[in-house]
Design a protein around this motif. Structure first.
Motif, PDB file in Angstrom:
ATOM      1  N   GLU A   1      -0.163 -17.642 -20.448  1.00 43.60           N
ATOM      2  CA  GLU A   1      -0.794 -16.320 -20.441  1.00 43.60           C
ATOM      3  C   GLU A   1       0.292 -15.257 -20.537  1.00 43.60           C
ATOM      4  N   PRO A   2       0.369 -14.517 -21.649  1.00 40.34           N
ATOM      5  CA  PRO A   2       1.381 -13.456 -21.731  1.00 40.34           C
ATOM      6  C   PRO A   2       1.171 -12.413 -20.633  1.00 40.34           C
ATOM      7  N   VAL A   3       2.254 -11.975 -20.030  1.00 41.20           N
ATOM      8  CA  VAL A   3       2.193 -10.973 -18.966  1.00 41.20           C
ATOM      9  C   VAL A   3       3.085  -9.801 -19.375  1.00 41.20           C
ATOM     10  N   ALA A   4       2.487  -8.642 -19.525  1.00 46.67           N
ATOM     11  CA  ALA A   4       3.251  -7.466 -19.927  1.00 46.67           C
ATOM     12  C   ALA A   4       4.260  -7.093 -18.845  1.00 46.67           C
TER      13      ALA A   4
ATOM     14  N   ALA B   1       6.532 -15.919 -27.080  1.00 49.52           N
ATOM     15  CA  ALA B   1       6.316 -15.523 -25.691  1.00 49.52           C
ATOM     16  C   ALA B   1       7.028 -14.220 -25.368  1.00 49.52           C
ATOM     17  N   ILE B   2       8.255 -14.085 -25.813  1.00 47.37           N
ATOM     18  CA  ILE B   2       9.034 -12.884 -25.503  1.00 47.37           C
ATOM     19  C   ILE B   2       8.411 -11.655 -26.156  1.00 47.37           C
ATOM     20  N   ARG B   3       8.010 -11.780 -27.415  1.00 46.69           N
ATOM     21  CA  ARG B   3       7.362 -10.641 -28.082  1.00 46.69           C
ATOM     22  C   ARG B   3       6.080 -10.233 -27.351  1.00 46.69           C
ATOM     23  N   ALA B   4       5.321 -11.220 -26.882  1.00 45.22           N
ATOM     24  CA  ALA B   4       4.026 -10.935 -26.257  1.00 45.22           C
ATOM     25  C   ALA B   4       4.168 -10.182 -24.942  1.00 45.22           C
ATOM     26  N   THR B   5       5.325 -10.260 -24.277  1.00 42.44           N
ATOM     27  CA  THR B   5       5.504  -9.540 -23.017  1.00 42.44           C
ATOM     28  C   THR B   5       5.661  -8.038 -23.232  1.00 42.44           C
ATOM     29  N   GLY B   6       6.125  -7.637 -24.419  1.00 44.59           N
ATOM     30  CA  GLY B   6       6.430  -6.238 -24.658  1.00 44.59           C
ATOM     31  C   GLY B   6       7.691  -5.767 -23.971  1.00 44.59           C
TER      32      GLY B   6
ATOM     33  N   PHE C   1      11.910  -9.482 -18.725  1.00 47.25           N
ATOM     34  CA  PHE C   1      11.432 -10.858 -18.729  1.00 47.25           C
ATOM     35  C   PHE C   1      12.622 -11.785 -18.563  1.00 47.25           C
ATOM     36  N   ILE C   2      12.562 -12.651 -17.551  1.00 46.15           N
ATOM     37  CA  ILE C   2      13.610 -13.655 -17.333  1.00 46.15           C
ATOM     38  C   ILE C   2      13.086 -14.963 -17.900  1.00 46.15           C
ATOM     39  N   SER C   3      13.679 -15.406 -18.996  1.00 45.24           N
ATOM     40  CA  SER C   3      13.142 -16.519 -19.787  1.00 45.24           C
ATOM     41  C   SER C   3      14.095 -17.703 -19.822  1.00 45.24           C
TER      42      SER C   3
ATOM     43  N   TRP D   1      11.659 -23.166 -30.486  1.00 44.20           N
ATOM     44  CA  TRP D   1      12.220 -21.888 -30.962  1.00 44.20           C
ATOM     45  C   TRP D   1      11.124 -20.861 -31.226  1.00 44.20           C
ATOM     46  N   GLN D   2      10.101 -21.273 -31.947  1.00 44.95           N
ATOM     47  CA  GLN D   2       9.017 -20.346 -32.248  1.00 44.95           C
ATOM     48  C   GLN D   2       8.284 -19.923 -30.985  1.00 44.95           C
ATOM     49  N   GLY D   3       8.067 -20.862 -30.067  1.00 41.31           N
ATOM     50  CA  GLY D   3       7.377 -20.549 -28.822  1.00 41.31           C
ATOM     51  C   GLY D   3       8.126 -19.550 -27.969  1.00 41.31           C
ATOM     52  N   LEU D   4       9.449 -19.696 -27.888  1.00 41.68           N
ATOM     53  CA  LEU D   4      10.254 -18.745 -27.124  1.00 41.68           C
ATOM     54  C   LEU D   4      10.102 -17.334 -27.685  1.00 41.68           C
TER      55      LEU D   4
END
Length: 360
Positions: free
Chosen positions: A125-128, A289-294, A132-134, A283-286
């Motif tokens: 679930e993306p969280v704005a 996910a990062i883009r979706a956080t904003g 973001f610590i990934s 790679w694509q998932g990372l």
């Protein structure tokens, strides 16, 4: 005066000064918020723990009599001067990312995650957030995962071919998360599914939580390749090539790991077959996910951190590296599995010792 950062990075782990808690600390602390039950994230020795309701049973099994509180997904809880909440992250059943908010400023600690749904774990679930610590275990373009249906087809073709040749198939997979994905992908019409004790114990905990999985048989003394010809055996990677595995005769062995994407790794392990499967984002998932956080600010942990940080900076992010003791997905076949030592009939089962990571 500028306020202290919402989260800081210490030699014990990620720390929230205004809440006076750590997230997935690797050294003993008074209060720990835990993203999931793998043992590089949920460690013994803390004064009090907080985790999701879904991850609590495995954490209790691994760590014993601890002060463990639970929280539901999306439930907001005030701790000191901040508000925290846990959100699905798709890594393993019950896993979470942790959102920390102070006066409208939001940071999220991902723990470990994958974006593609596996049909067992609660979907990511993306969280704005602002920061973001990934993780970036597989933070190189070479790492791209197949869809779950294709993986299942590959697995069942391999198993069926071995069974037709009269051989048992032994598949190395970590006991929490990946082992259950493999069970759910296996076609029981091919033959029986057998499990090492470390896998069976964790599977039993997840079944008790309502996870629908096919029937399995725990390997105990007296069960071998003659009693269960053509079986699929799911065991920790540390059991491959051991006396425990030798009971099944001339068997076909394989390892399920994201590292199987690298042919040199499979060759060095002496495996004719490897399945490219991981409970970490590719790679694509990372990047998805990062883009979706904003988020505009990203910290990366455990993995190809230097390379991935440079990539993020090239994409316009403010990026940094956090040194942690998380292990991601290990290449070490002897890596211990979560859970206490399991004995059956006086025979210690390889790889069931407590400690070590069970990365997905």
């Amino acid at each position: 005066m500028p306020r202290e950062p919402l989260l800081t990075f210490t030699d014990r782990g990620i720390y929230c000064p205004e809440g006076d808690f750590h997230i997935d600390p690797w050294r003993p602390v008074p209060r720990a918020l835990i993203t999931h039950g793998h043992s590089d994230h949920a460690r013994p020795g803390h004064g009090a723990y907080l985790a999701t309701e879904g991850s609590a049973p495995v954490i209790r099994y691994r760590l014993g009599d601890i002060r463990l509180g639970t929280i539901g997904y999306g439930e907001r809880r005030r701790i000191g001067g901040v508000t925290v909440s846990f959100h699905p992250v798709g890594h393993v059943p019950g896993s979470a990312q942790i959102r920390v908010e102070r006066a409208g400023e939001v940071w999220v600690v991902s723990g470990d995650y994958k974006v593609a749904s596996d049909g067992l774990s609660e979907p990511f679930e993306p969280v704005a957030c602002h920061c973001f610590i990934s993780e970036c275990t597989f933070g190189l373009p070479v790492f791209r995962w197949k869809p779950q249906a294709e993986l299942a087809a590959d697995l069942n073709r391999w198993w069926a071919a071995n069974a037709a040749d009269g051989r048992v198939s032994i598949l190395g997979a970590y006991a929490l998360g990946k082992a259950q994905r493999l069970m759910a992908s296996a076609d029981p019409s091919i033959g029986p599914i057998l499990t090492h004790g470390a896998v069976e114990a964790t599977t039993g905990i997840l079944r008790a939580q309502g996870l629908a999985l096919p029937a399995t048989t725990h390997v105990t003394p007296g069960i071998d390749g003659k009693t269960h010809p053509g079986a699929l055996v799911i065991a920790p990677p540390s059991a491959l090539g051991t006396g425990w595995a030798n009971r099944f005769g001339p068997a076909a062995e394989a390892f399920a790991s994201g590292w199987m994407a690298l042919r040199g790794v499979r060759r060095r392990r002496g495996l004719a077959q490897g399945f490219v499967m991981s409970d970490h984002a590719d790679w694509q998932g990372l990047n998805t996910a990062i883009r979706a956080t904003g988020a505009e600010r990203i910290f990366v942990t455990h993995g190809y951190t230097a390379i991935f940080r440079r990539w993020l900076e090239d994409q316009g992010y403010e990026a940094g590296i956090v040194a942690t003791e998380y292990e991601g997905e290990s290449l070490d076949a002897a890596e211990p599995e979560p859970g206490p030592l399991i004995e059956t009939g006086g025979e210690e089962e390889a790889g069931a010792a407590q400690g070590g990571d069970a990365p997905g």
